[in-house]
Every structure is written in structure tokens, then in C-alpha cells.
Design an enzyme around this catalytic site. Structure first.
Site, PDB file in Angstrom:
ATOM      1  N   HIS A  34     -29.247  33.880 -34.735  1.00  0.00           N
ATOM      2  CA  HIS A  34     -30.303  33.221 -33.976  1.00  0.00           C
ATOM      3  C   HIS A  34     -29.997  33.275 -32.471  1.00  0.00           C
ATOM      4  O   HIS A  34     -28.863  33.492 -32.044  1.00  0.00           O
ATOM      5  CB  HIS A  34     -30.454  31.765 -34.418  1.00  0.00           C
ATOM      6  N   ASP A 352     -23.816  32.920 -36.591  1.00  0.00           N
ATOM      7  CA  ASP A 352     -22.594  33.551 -36.113  1.00  0.00           C
ATOM      8  C   ASP A 352     -21.581  33.735 -37.238  1.00  0.00           C
ATOM      9  O   ASP A 352     -20.924  34.772 -37.349  1.00  0.00           O
ATOM     10  CB  ASP A 352     -21.968  32.738 -34.970  1.00  0.00           C
TER      11      ASP A 352
END
Length: 507
Positions: A34, A352
Site C-alpha cells: 500500500h 511491507d
């Protein structure tokens, strides 16, 4: 690491080198972190950092599906305002009375929720989609320029249940196919999501109890190693004075944790001057040491434990591999037997921890040197077919006779059912469907080398960044669980650190 600075588009010379004429691109699967967001928790208010940030204009542009009295559907446009306790806005007074959250200057609109995708995050994920369009439409001609109803299956969209991942997927899709390049008859895109208890698009400690045990054990070991280190002593010297009274020393396992400190530092670096920390937080050595320690805490398990790899990210790796096998089989199947056309590109909005885990599990992320994945980082898994194999494939030779189709249908069904079967259990016919195919992994536009594929015979001659599909599947099989949910319930309470280090395939 905070905001990604993307490289310049590939030059024609680079395109020619990265996409050899001898290979034909067949499928691309993109995992995208994101974009920029607010911190997931409010921290360091004592350092002057506001708890709620005014960077989410989407709060003024909300739309929801609503049912009308005649059972038809309509859209309700609305604006969001964020309400808090009055005492959260006043440091020395206030009550439990409700109050609208606001900036120090009194702004009540565009206020972000904790962990929300910001305007900046929308910009960068939109730009990622535009870069994908530039490469796969403009430079390579792999994707259709105009997305029409008849070609809508070429794009597959997926996202975790976390709103910032879904919104990043939507922004990337808009960049890949802006409204002017979508035909009037194109239906709204389908975005696939899972319930949180079934989600494997990120390492799911909550749903996988055994993985939660493993993650805690490796985090505790990292704390034992690094809490007394010179690096954390320096970090405390610089920013320890800003820690809360109840947890005054910065540690791997302090409150906030060291990774939480990193989260706030990175979020502030990605946004405007109104939400900045004191200068000590941006000391180059402080940031570098925090990054190093947090990478070890979160990702070293993938380099040392087969169980960690399988439960943390292996199911996703299995999904990626299954899609590649299905796509490869579609090119080796007689045209008369082709039914469902595999997608050409997928965009999966994730996190991540997804990206670093996927790379580390395959041995392509060195925790001793790697950096934390920046916002809007991405991995492109690309499937190629040798053009010599394309020319000889049954699908390229046109429709077969009804007689040959009759006898080949059983093999087709068998091959189709084998898309997740380990290579060692595939029949020779099923294995042969993978011949002439190659896989490459690009992380933030940089080709990666999978260690397992370095050996002779496991990569394209002259370029070991192109794994043979067979070799890539063998590496993927080594980290893919047979039954993720069942294995998540196994070994509960057993020691996580068994002593012997189990390296990723090829290391």
C-alpha cells in the site's frame, strides 16, 4: 525506509535486454505494498506530534451503496468526521464528552484514521499503475491498450481486508486503466478479498496460531540480542527522552516497540511539515540502526526456519505458483480444449511484511543487508515462454480433430488438477507442460536472482535471473504448506527455535 523513489522508465536498450526476443511474456503477478499512510497508532504526542493528521481528502468524498424502497440500488455520497473523547484534545482538562477531532489550527475535515491511506499514498499507488501501463501496454504491448468487456478477464484484482491495501489496489488499477482506456461496456472490476481468518496475502499471526508462536520467539530472540547493543544505546541517547514514562527506554520490545517507532518516523517523513518529529528522530544513524534491527526482528525467521516460511508466506507462494502452472498448461493444451483464459496481469494490494517475506522465503532478501520495503514497493512475478516452444505448442497449432480431442481430454483434466501438486508428485505429462517456460522476479523494477535457480540447467542460458518454471516450482514447493490451516494448528506449544538452521531453497 519510507517513500519509494522509483527509477526512470526502462530505456529501449534496457527493454531489449530485460525482455529478450527469444521469450514471450505470458503472465504477470504484481504484489504491491500500500501507499503512504498515517501511523497505525498515535505516538510521541509529548514530542509535539498530532494524533490525527489532515491528509485524507477521501473523507470528504465517501460513497456507499444503499437500497431504495423499490429494492433498487443507489449511491449515497457522504462526508466523514472523526469523533474522539474531549480529553484527547486537551492535555490537562477535558472529559469523556464527544468532540470532533481537529488539527491544532481547528481543521475538522480530511482527518485521517490511524493507519489510513493518505492523499500522498493515493498519488504514489496511482503512479505505480501508470508505470505498469507504460511498461506492459506502451513499451511491451503485452496488455491491451483499451480494456473491453471481452478482455476484462485479462486483469485480476485482489486485496487484503485492510482498507489501505484495497484502496491502493483501486488506485493502481486506475493508473493501469484510466477511465478513458476502459470501454463503455466494461463492467465494474471484481476485487477479490478474503475474511481475515482465511487471509494469506500477509503473514497472518492472528489466524495462524503456530506462526504467532514462531514470530514471538524470533522477536524475543532479537530483543535479547539487540536490546543491550551499542546501536540501541545510541538510539536511546538521541530519542530516549521522548519515550513515555511507563516505558522510558527504547527497546525491540518496548512500548512502543522499536518497529512502532520506525512506523511513526517513516510516516512523518512521507508527509508535510505539520506532522514532523524533533530532528533527533531523523538522525541518519538512528534511522539506519532502527531499520537494521527491525528487519532482523520481522524477517530473519524466513531465513532460518522451514516452518516459519511455510506458515508465514508459503500459502501465498503456492497461489502464485498455481497461477503460473495454470497459465503454462493453457499454452500446451490443444486449442479445442481451452476453456477459461488465464488472466494476463494481477494486482494484489498487500503490505511491507508480504513483500519482504516472499523474497526472504525464496532466498532473495538478505536480512543482513536488505532495507525495509518502502511505501508502494512492488514485486512483479513474470512468466515467459520460449518462442520456440510457443510455435510447437498444441494451442499454437490450432484445433485438433474431435478424435484426438477425445483422448487428450483426460490428460487435460489431469494436468488441470495438478496446478498445486508438488513437482515430485506430478506425472511426466504434467511436468512436461512446464517445459519451455521461465519465471523472473523484479523487486521495485530490479531483477532478482533466486538462489535455487543458479545451478546449471535451472535457468535461461546466460541469465540466471530467469528461472526455469520447473526450478521455480521446486523452490516454491519447498515453502508451500500442504494444508495451511491444519499446519497452523500443529506443533502448538513446541519450541520454535530448534537449534538447526534451515535455509531457504538453494542456500
Amino acid at each position: 525506509m519510507t517513500t519509494l523513489v522509483p527509477r526512470e522508465p526502462y530505456s529501449p536498450e534496457e527493454v531489449a535486454r530485460l525482455y529478450p526476443q527469444s521469450l514471450q511474456l505470458r503472465q504477470v503477478q504484481v504484489l504491491l505494498r500500500h501507499g503512504e499512510r498515517t501511523p497505525v497508532s498515535a505516538r510521541f504526542k509529548n514530542a509535539g506530534l498530532a494524533a490525527y493528521w489532515p491528509y485524507c481528502q477521501a473523507a470528504n468524498e465517501m460513497k456507499s451503496a444503499v437500497m431504495s424502497a423499490d429494492s433498487s440500488w443507489d449511491t449515497l455520497a457522504w462526508r466523514r468526521r472523526l469523533e474522539v473523547f474531549d480529553r484527547q484534545l486537551k492535555s490537562t482538562s477535558g472529559s469523556d464528552s464527544p468532540a470532533l477531532s481537529q488539527t491544532p489550527k481547528g481543521q475538522v475535515h480530511s482527518i485521517c484514521q490511524p493507519g489510513e491511506l493518505t492523499d500522498r499514498g493515493r498519488e504514489t499507488t496511482l503512479a505505480l499503475g501508470e508505470r505498469l501501463r507504460s511498461l506492459y501496454v506502451g513499451q511491451l504491448g503485452f496488455l491491451p491498450s483499451l480494456l473491453e468487456a471481452k478482455s476484462s478477464s485479462a486483469v485480476y484484482l485482489r486485496a487484503t481486508p485492510i482498507p489501505r491495501a484495497l484502496e491502493s489496489t483501486q488506485q493502481a488499477y486506475r493508473g493501469l486503466y484510466p477511465p478513458t482506456w476502459r470501454s463503455a461496456d466494461l463492467p465494474p472490476p471484481v476485487i477479490v478479498q478474503r475474511a481475515i481468518q482465511d487471509e494469506t496475502l500477509f503473514p497472518n499471526e492472528g489466524a495462524c496460531k503456530r506462526f504467532g508462536e514462531l514470530a514471538k520467539a524470533f522477536a524475543d530472540r532479537t530483543a535479547q540480542i539487540w536490546n543491550p547493543s551499542p546501536e540501541l544505546a545510541y538510539i536511546n541517547k538521541r530519542i530516549g527522552k521522548y519515550m513515555p514514562v511507563e516505558s522510558p527506554i527504547v527497546k525491540v520490545d518496548s512500548h512502543p516497540r522499536l518497529s512502532g517507532v520506525m512506523d511513526t518516523i517513516n510516516a512523518t517523513l512521507a508527509h508535510g511539515p505539520a506532522t514532523k518529529l524533533p530532528s533527533e528522530f531523523y538522525d541518519d544513524k538512528v534511522r539506519a540502526d532502527i531499520d537494521t534491527i527491525c528487519v532482523k526482528e520481522w524477517f530473519v525467521g524466513y531465513t532460518e526456519s522451514s516452518e516459519y516460511r511455510k506458515l508465514g508466506i508459503g500459502s501465498l507462494v503456492g497461489d502464485l505458483m498455481q497461477n503460473f502452472v495454470k497459465a503454462a498448461q493453457s499454452t500446451t493444451k490443444p486449442a479445442s480444449l481451452s476453456t477459461e483464459e488465464p488472466f494476463k496481469i494481477s494486482l494484489s494490494g498487500c503490505h511491507d511484511t508480504t513483500l519482504a517475506a516472499a523474497l526472504a522465503a525464496l532466498g532473495a532478501y538478505d536480512v543482513n543487508t536488505a532495507k525495509w520495503p518502502p511505501y508502494t514497493s512492488s514485486i512483479a512475478f513474470e512468466l515467459f515462454q520460449a518462442k520456440s516452444a510457443v510455435a510447437n505448442s498444441p494451442s499454437a497449432q490450432g484445433s485438433s480433430s474431435w478424435w484426438s480431442s477425445l483422448f487428450s481430454s483426460a490428460a487435460s483434466v489431469s494436468a488441470s488438477s495438478a496446478t498445486r501438486t508438488p513437482m515430485s508428485e506430478m506425472t511426466p505429462t504434467q511436468q512436461s507442460s512446464l517445459n519451455g517456460h521461465f519465471v523472473r522476479v523484479r523487486y521495485n523494477d530490479t531483477p532478482m536472482t533466486i538462489p535455487y535457480c543458479k545451478a546449471a540447467g535451472r535457468h535461461l542460458e546466460g541469465d540466471d535471473s530467469f528461472c526455469t518454471l520447473r526450478a521455480f516450482k521446486e523452490a516454491a514447493d519447498a515453502v508451500t504448506p500442504r494444508n495451511w490451516k491444519e499446519e497452523c494448528r500443529a506443533n502448538l506449544g513446541q519450541p520454535a527455535l530448534m537449534g538447526a538452521i534451515e535455509r531457504p531453497p538453494g542456500l
